[in-house]
Design an enzyme around this catalytic site. Sequence first.
Site, PDB file in Angstrom:
ATOM      1  N   ASP A 198       0.947  -1.160  -0.009  1.00  0.00           N
ATOM      2  CA  ASP A 198       0.189  -0.038   0.109  1.00  0.00           C
ATOM      3  C   ASP A 198       0.913   1.352  -0.020  1.00  0.00           C
ATOM      4  O   ASP A 198       2.162   1.238   0.321  1.00  0.00           O
ATOM      5  CB  ASP A 198      -1.074  -0.058   1.128  1.00  0.00           C
ATOM      6  CG  ASP A 198      -2.002   0.813   1.102  1.00  0.00           C
ATOM      7  OD1 ASP A 198      -2.164   1.546   0.240  1.00  0.00           O
ATOM      8  OD2 ASP A 198      -2.901   0.762   2.110  1.00  0.00           O
ATOM      9  N   ASP A 201      -7.554   4.566  -3.541  1.00  0.00           N
ATOM     10  CA  ASP A 201      -8.905   4.904  -2.521  1.00  0.00           C
ATOM     11  C   ASP A 201      -9.731   5.620  -3.064  1.00  0.00           C
ATOM     12  O   ASP A 201      -9.607   6.931  -3.363  1.00  0.00           O
ATOM     13  CB  ASP A 201      -8.065   5.740  -1.146  1.00  0.00           C
ATOM     14  CG  ASP A 201      -7.151   4.796  -0.586  1.00  0.00           C
ATOM     15  OD1 ASP A 201      -7.065   3.520  -0.686  1.00  0.00           O
ATOM     16  OD2 ASP A 201      -6.380   5.298   0.288  1.00  0.00           O
TER      17      ASP A 201
END
Length: 706
Positions: A403, A493
């Site tokens: 991430d 996101d």
Amino acid sequence: MLAALALILAAASVVCATNNTTSNSTGIKLQNGFERVYIQPYGNNGIRVRASLMRDPTGHKLSAFLDPPLEGPGGGQGLAYDQVVGYQGNGTLQNGNIVAQVSLGVISFYRAETNGSMTLLTQEYTDDKALYSRYYVQEYKSPSFEAEFSFTSDLDEQIYGMGQQACCRDASVNKKGQSIDLINFNSFVPIPVYMSNKGYLQFFNMPSQGRMEFSSYRTRFISSEATVVDYWITTAEPGDYDTLQEQYTGVTGRQPMPPDYIFGYQQSKMRYWNQTQVMDLAQEFHDREVNVSLIVVDFFNWKSFDPEYWPDPAAMAAFVKNMTGAEMMVSLWPSVEDLSANYITLQEQGLLAATRDGTGIVDMFPDVYTRLYDSTNPASREFLWKRLNESYYANGIHNFWIDQADGGSVGEPWENMGSTMKYIPYPRSFTQYFAGTQEGAGKIYPWLHQAAIQEGFQNLTGQSLTETCPHMSLTRSTFAGGQRYCSYMWSGDTLAEFPVLTQQITGAVSAAAAGISSWTLDIGGFTGLDIDADWGKELYVRWFGMAVLLPYVHTDRICNLTSPAEPYSANNCPNEPWSYGEDNFVILKKYINQRYELVPYVKALFQHLHESGKSIMRALYYDFSSDPFVVQATGVNNPLVVEQYMFEVYLPRLTQSMIAQNYSWTYWRTNQDYGQCGNTVNVSAPLDEIPVFYLGSKADILSGNI
Ligand SMILES: *[C@@H]1O[C@H](CO)[C@@H](O)[C@H](O)[C@H]1NC(C)=O
Ligand SMILES: *[C@@H]1O[C@H](CO)[C@@H](O)[C@H](O)[C@H]1NC(C)=O
Ligand SMILES: *[C@@H]1O[C@H](CO)[C@@H](O)[C@H](O)[C@H]1NC(C)=O
Ligand SMILES: *[C@@H]1O[C@H](CO)[C@@H](O)[C@H](O)[C@H]1NC(C)=O
Ligand SMILES: *[C@@H]1O[C@H](CO)[C@@H](O)[C@H](O)[C@H]1NC(C)=O
Ligand SMILES: *[C@@H]1O[C@H](CO)[C@@H](O)[C@H](O)[C@H]1NC(C)=O
Ligand SMILES: *[C@@H]1O[C@H](CO)[C@@H](O)[C@H](O)[C@H]1NC(C)=O
Ligand SMILES: *[C@@H]1O[C@H](CO)[C@@H](O)[C@H](O)[C@H]1NC(C)=O
Ligand SMILES: *[C@@H]1O[C@H](CO)[C@@H](O)[C@H](O)[C@H]1NC(C)=O
Ligand SMILES: *[C@@H]1O[C@H](CO)[C@@H](O)[C@H](O)[C@H]1NC(C)=O
Ligand SMILES: *[C@@H]1O[C@H](CO)[C@@H](O)[C@H](O)[C@H]1NC(C)=O
Ligand SMILES: CC(=O)N[C@H]1CO[C@H](CO)[C@@H](O)[C@@H]1O
């Protein structure tokens, strides 16, 4: 709103004949005053151009090319040439069906047609009232320069690819008219490679920041910092995008086959924060008889699984496997805070990115300054893998979610997580890596972070993982050639909104057109889903329907339920298929089963991707450029074709070869025949039914015989 692009299954298989005639020249050296330009054959029907000032264009260590390429000429050729062209000079080189012609010092690219004629693809843009086509700005202290390379483009040309655009309300497939910043953001992954409907693909093999402009008459690539300009161009018949992808992946690499277990349903949320929760989750998947392939533990498994919350990770992973057959994945961030057990070692050994203004601080989370491990340093990659191997791999957790891997620094927040700048009033921290500056090398950061995991898997298995992957990494960013790793990207996101769902389609097909088909998303979006509201439930179920027909099916989200104060972000939000209401659970379970039914088909698609680079997520122009409406609607980014809406789906007119095979548009569930189409049809799309059409034989699709 529905994602009909993602919802067309086809048993049609396209045979790509590659014509690999070799080149008639080893290269052209164009010496133009202080400037040196080398033009060489590379790959099938491909030409590579490298340019520099005052010196030869060598020392480009951040190349995404395979050397030698998988197919075609070139490789290990260095700066070979057999033609020298001076100021205002002429020269010609042909490789397969592509021809580079230097005429009065200006480079043009042609496709050699089978009837002997030459079709101009693009040429360096020259005009009395424009910057030189190869324009450089150099500060006297540095060997590096800013470069702007310009090429001609037709007003009605269509431009596809360029990676994943999330910015600026982008919901386009045709990028003509756009200006795209070459800078990584969370969910914005520009890759400087595009395909033209004139039948060529151009790739700028440079991980520098900059900009790509597709204006009316001129295509311009701008690099903020370079020592070598390096680009590549290849051609095929107009409309033959599979051949362009085959040739492009022939020089940048092909996706190895992912492990079977990863093709099913992947459960993730922000976040399962202790071991009991994960084991209860596995038990519930088992008891409710819902198939699951991967269970993901998000951040704050850090500190190598804090024993307070994770007393026995190995027993947990074994339990999950036993209950559900699922593998596990953990997330890691490429950052370290000063209180971390690893900080001193990383700092002492020079394994962190630095900043040119001294602080060395590049990021912040949660309200703690952190520094970035330097993925561009081989020693950093080795250090990272050692820790992952000890802390996770040895405990039966083999998949890693990398991430926050965009690179950059908080000083330039737009390059990373977009933190608010409340702690630093006027930040100007210029990140400096082992491999170069953020401006010159920044876009390689995620790619080399993926490489760290790849090298780790390779070192463990003792194999070079070009054919099959034992495990996978999941990444938020990548660069050209990222497809050759055991890695897949998710779209970052995203917001839980209907327009974002449709935007995922254009993002997906644009990533695939840049070679990145190993792609997924957060079902339902990452933030803002209100599952107590009817729209929230509907959005989740619709989004799930789309995801069933993606390369990977991954869910992940946050919400705003009250949660314990400790540990940080200990979110209690439910995000399991059964948490969206009983009615929806029945639907979601059915969707999950449909996915497992399609696994042989998905595997076959990956097999084609692996063998020839054939894109999995295909915009309509890939297969239906023979339909004038598809071409026209794609040109203007008409949502009917680039997104598709509920109740109204455009079924493209079948190609002659499909008609010859007696194909017909057929509705998946009812087998209703919609004919050869070329019209808009009305289809009822209730929540519990994914509106899928197919071509060819359903039995072949289900068995993966495609
Ligand atoms: C290249 O392809 C063309 C058209 O497909 C064909 O006519 C020609 O013979 C091929 N050449 C080679 C060397 O394969
Ligand atoms: C061209 O194709 C033939 C047959 O597939 C192969 O043997 C040869 O190595 C190829 N040549 C190049 C330069 O790729
Ligand atoms: C290049 O070709 C043009 C004609 O196409 C000719 O006028 C020119 O002199 C040539 N340049 C050189 C250096 O030979
Ligand atoms: C190479 O091919 C080009 C285009 O077909 C031709 O103009 C040129 O003369 C050829 N060069 C040689 C050395 O054969
Ligand atoms: C040769 O083929 C090209 C591409 O198909 C076509 O555009 C062109 O008109 C043809 N030229 C002749 C002389 O047939
Ligand atoms: C794990 O989380 C649950 C809430 O989901 C909580 O009841 C339990 O006490 C936690 N266990 C530990 C060891 O923190
Ligand atoms: C797996 O579960 C079965 C019962 O469900 C149990 O008998 C077996 O011991 C378990 N194995 C492991 C390795 O936990
Ligand atoms: C893999 O092994 C090679 C050879 O020992 C080493 O140089 C490299 O750093 C290792 N990579 C990682 C990520 O551990
Ligand atoms: C990984 O860890 C194992 C022990 O669990 C060790 O034997 C092996 O050498 C390590 N491999 C690498 C590449 O770090
Ligand atoms: C957050 O909570 C408020 C109050 O309960 C609710 O109105 C809102 O819809 C929730 N938002 C999300 C994204 O869940
Ligand atoms: C297509 O259908 C026609 C008539 O239905 C039939 O005669 C023909 O054999 C079929 N062709 C193929 C390739 O199946
Ligand atoms: C492919 C797969 O794992 N299918 C399983 C899905 O779940 C059902 C019910 O638990 C099993 O019977 C299948 O084997």
